[in-house]
Design an enzyme around this catalytic site. Sequence first.
Site, PDB file in Angstrom:
ATOM      1  N   LYS A   1       7.723  10.229  12.201  1.00  0.00           N
ATOM      2  CA  LYS A   1       8.966  10.743  11.618  1.00  0.00           C
ATOM      3  C   LYS A   1       9.152  10.213  10.197  1.00  0.00           C
ATOM      4  CE  LYS A   1      12.407   9.763  14.245  1.00  0.00           C
ATOM      5  NZ  LYS A   1      13.615   8.972  13.980  1.00  0.00           N
ATOM      6  N   GLY A   2       8.787   8.949   9.975  1.00  0.00           N
ATOM      7  CA  GLY A   2       8.949   8.351   8.645  1.00  0.00           C
ATOM      8  C   GLY A   2       8.141   9.091   7.592  1.00  0.00           C
TER       9      GLY A   2
ATOM     10  N   GLU B   1      21.083   3.608  22.493  1.00  0.00           N
ATOM     11  CA  GLU B   1      21.489   2.776  21.356  1.00  0.00           C
ATOM     12  C   GLU B   1      21.648   3.530  20.039  1.00  0.00           C
ATOM     13  OE1 GLU B   1      17.050   0.968  20.496  1.00  0.00           O
ATOM     14  OE2 GLU B   1      18.678  -0.387  21.032  1.00  0.00           O
TER      15      GLU B   1
ATOM     16  N   LYS C   1       3.176  22.866  24.870  1.00  0.00           N
ATOM     17  CA  LYS C   1       4.414  23.039  25.637  1.00  0.00           C
ATOM     18  C   LYS C   1       5.660  22.852  24.758  1.00  0.00           C
ATOM     19  CE  LYS C   1       3.974  23.813  29.408  1.00  0.00           C
ATOM     20  NZ  LYS C   1       3.609  25.135  30.019  1.00  0.00           N
TER      21      LYS C   1
ATOM     22  N   GLN D   1      12.788  21.915  23.592  1.00  0.00           N
ATOM     23  CA  GLN D   1      14.026  22.611  23.977  1.00  0.00           C
ATOM     24  C   GLN D   1      15.030  21.637  24.574  1.00  0.00           C
ATOM     25  OE1 GLN D   1      13.471  26.181  26.380  1.00  0.00           O
ATOM     26  NE2 GLN D   1      11.325  26.241  25.774  1.00  0.00           N
TER      27      GLN D   1
ATOM     28  N   LYS E   1       9.264  31.203  19.814  1.00  0.00           N
ATOM     29  CA  LYS E   1       9.917  30.852  21.077  1.00  0.00           C
ATOM     30  C   LYS E   1      10.896  29.687  20.855  1.00  0.00           C
ATOM     31  CE  LYS E   1       8.415  29.362  25.692  1.00  0.00           C
ATOM     32  NZ  LYS E   1       7.203  29.071  26.480  1.00  0.00           N
TER      33      LYS E   1
ATOM     34  N   CYS F   1      -0.270 -13.617  -0.962  1.00  0.00           N
ATOM     35  CA  CYS F   1       0.773 -14.539  -0.519  1.00  0.00           C
ATOM     36  C   CYS F   1       0.156 -15.690   0.285  1.00  0.00           C
ATOM     37  CB  CYS F   1       1.874 -13.789   0.229  1.00  0.00           C
ATOM     38  SG  CYS F   1       3.412 -14.740   0.215  1.00  0.00           S
TER      39      CYS F   1
ATOM     40  N   MET G   1      -3.245 -16.259  -0.870  1.00  0.00           N
ATOM     41  CA  MET G   1      -3.384 -17.055  -2.099  1.00  0.00           C
ATOM     42  C   MET G   1      -3.294 -18.540  -1.765  1.00  0.00           C
ATOM     43  SD  MET G   1      -0.975 -18.859  -4.084  1.00  0.00           S
ATOM     44  CE  MET G   1      -0.569 -19.215  -5.787  1.00  0.00           C
TER      45      MET G   1
ATOM     46  N   HIS H   1       3.373 -10.019  -3.473  1.00  0.00           N
ATOM     47  CA  HIS H   1       2.782  -8.952  -2.657  1.00  0.00           C
ATOM     48  C   HIS H   1       2.584  -7.695  -3.511  1.00  0.00           C
ATOM     49  CE1 HIS H   1       3.622 -10.752   1.404  1.00  0.00           C
ATOM     50  NE2 HIS H   1       4.433 -11.473   0.658  1.00  0.00           N
TER      51      HIS H   1
ATOM     52  N   GLU I   1       0.895  -5.233  -2.869  1.00  0.00           N
ATOM     53  CA  GLU I   1       0.757  -4.033  -2.019  1.00  0.00           C
ATOM     54  C   GLU I   1       2.034  -3.195  -1.956  1.00  0.00           C
ATOM     55  OE1 GLU I   1       0.634  -7.190  -0.988  1.00  0.00           O
ATOM     56  OE2 GLU I   1       1.618  -7.501   0.946  1.00  0.00           O
TER      57      GLU I   1
HETATM   58  N1  GLN Z   1       4.023 -18.590   4.959  1.00  0.00           N
HETATM   59  C1  GLN Z   1       3.895 -18.580   3.540  1.00  0.00           C
HETATM   60  C2  GLN Z   1       5.184 -18.953   2.835  1.00  0.00           C
HETATM   61  O1  GLN Z   1       6.228 -18.897   3.421  1.00  0.00           O
HETATM   62  C3  GLN Z   1       3.392 -17.229   3.044  1.00  0.00           C
HETATM   63  C4  GLN Z   1       4.342 -16.104   3.309  1.00  0.00           C
HETATM   64  C5  GLN Z   1       3.696 -14.751   3.188  1.00  0.00           C
HETATM   65  O2  GLN Z   1       2.480 -14.621   3.261  1.00  0.00           O
HETATM   66  N2  GLN Z   1       4.497 -13.717   3.031  1.00  0.00           N
HETATM   67  O3  GLN Z   1       5.153 -19.307   1.687  1.00  0.00           O
END
Ligand code: GLN
Length: 549
Positions: free
Chosen positions: A17-18, A150, A188, A193, A224, A382, A385, A508, A510
């Site tokens: 759905k997202g 809910e 189906k 429905q 249908k 994160c 690293m 992050h 990403e």
């Molecule tokens: N656990 C680590 C921190 O709190 C890294 C957190 C994470 O990867 N988002 O700094």
Amino acid sequence: MARYVFVTGGVVSGVGKGVAVASIGRVLAARGISIAAVKLDPYLNVDPGTMNPYQHGECFVTEDGAETDLDLGHYERIIDVNLTRSSNVTSGQIYSSVIARERRGDFLGGTIQVIPHITDEIKDRVRAVAAESGADVVIAEVGGTTGDIENLPFLEAIRQLHREVGQANAVNIHVTLLPFLGATGELKTKPTQQSVRELRSIGIQPDAILCRSDMDVPDAIREKIALFCDVEPRAVVALPTVDTIYQVPLTLEESGLGDLLAERLGLRAAPPRWEDWRDLVARIRAPKKHLRIAIVGKYVELPDSYLSIREAVTHAAVHLDRDVRIDWVSAEALEHCDHLAHHLGDAHGIIVAPGFGNRGFEGKIRAARYAREEGVPFLGLCLGMQVMTVEFARHALQSEDVHSREMNADTAHPVIDLMPDQRQVADLGGTMRLGSYPCQITPGTIASAAYGVALVYERHRHRYEFNNTYRERLASAGMRISGVSPDDRLVEIVELRGHPFMVGSQFHPEYRSRPTRPHPLFRALVTAAIATLREGEQTPLPLGDPVPV
Ligand code: GLN
């Protein structure tokens, strides 16, 4: 005044759905209509920040530091908008704010009830998204499935809001599933429905029905559904499973849904523009040389736990004309295996995922060590690293007693330590360093070559940080600090000298990758991974299994 598109789900959850909601947004955005989106989640957690990814998939983080449902990631990537904390409303938030007001005495004398107090609060939140964003259209997705106990207050709230803004200014879209019965070879319609009947019993009549299915939906089936659910035939749209989620907006466009919505909502729509999007999907599908990226994490059995990372890798690979295969590697499995190469040997690049806590930490360390020693391109995100820093410090300081304070409070060398402003924090929810902060890039580094600019803004979610007392020692051993906060207090990016590409970011990246604009660090990782491709590995592979949307 904003128009509203209310989206509900029927039959079963997990039908995508997202992605459908985000794709509705793209179809309107392609017509020059500005879009905001809000996810209404029925659970009682205030946000998914404290939830295990196996319960709920990844926690997505917005620019303003909200920990949100992963659907916001789909919205941001597919609609190409930045959303805010207003875009994820949960029952937990609604109830806590109504109860806080009750304790304050705001309702003195009154009985507080689901209707009207909870429903009013929900409506206020949805209207606030319209007011804050100034968008032409607000798409509100109700989480869960029609028939759940809910999500009833949310359904009642959108029913009321629809009345309040006027029939002409809102539409209801219901997303269902058409199951296929192999024995009779039939799709189906009955569950659809029944779901629509349930919805109508609470006063919501769908204006359009999006039917997910694993195969093409014959016109007779659509007709249908239209007849029995009282929807125009052209408003019953088939969404068969496709090979890439980025096809879904094009499927919606081809069904005519964009014109139908613009017409129904009286929107001034420009002719739709799809050049870039069609180009993207064509590039995803074009036969390409392959590339393997390993993602090391502890929730690898559920790839949705790392959804934004997977998408960011895919965006970068597509732009660099590679068909990427992701090897999901369990960090725990690496702790106990004898031959790391068995898990990591086929990877052209390795990513160590974000995370919390001890489980699998030493496996991630082994992955980082493997990447460092074997010269495999590596991106640590994160916690990744922090892992890269601990691993390098163990090597540089010639000591095994090096750790992150998160994993070992008594370590001799806490190269990763709790951030000072985290020391007083008692509550776990929403208290990390969250959201977008500036990062200054050190000239002449790999990070600088990747970004090509001196100052970037990236999204964060962490409590621990690089311990500045180790900066010089690690730098003299070959670690470069390639990104810092503008006051130089916080290390944001590290990389290794003399390695083709070993980079870790405290933030992050990403979350900021978009299909038409891959993130510079992922692009740089994939570029470095391509450079390591060996002869004979460059044969095109067929497309993978269909991706459920
Ligand atoms: N656990 C680590 C921190 O709190 C890294 C957190 C994470 O990867 N988002 O700094």
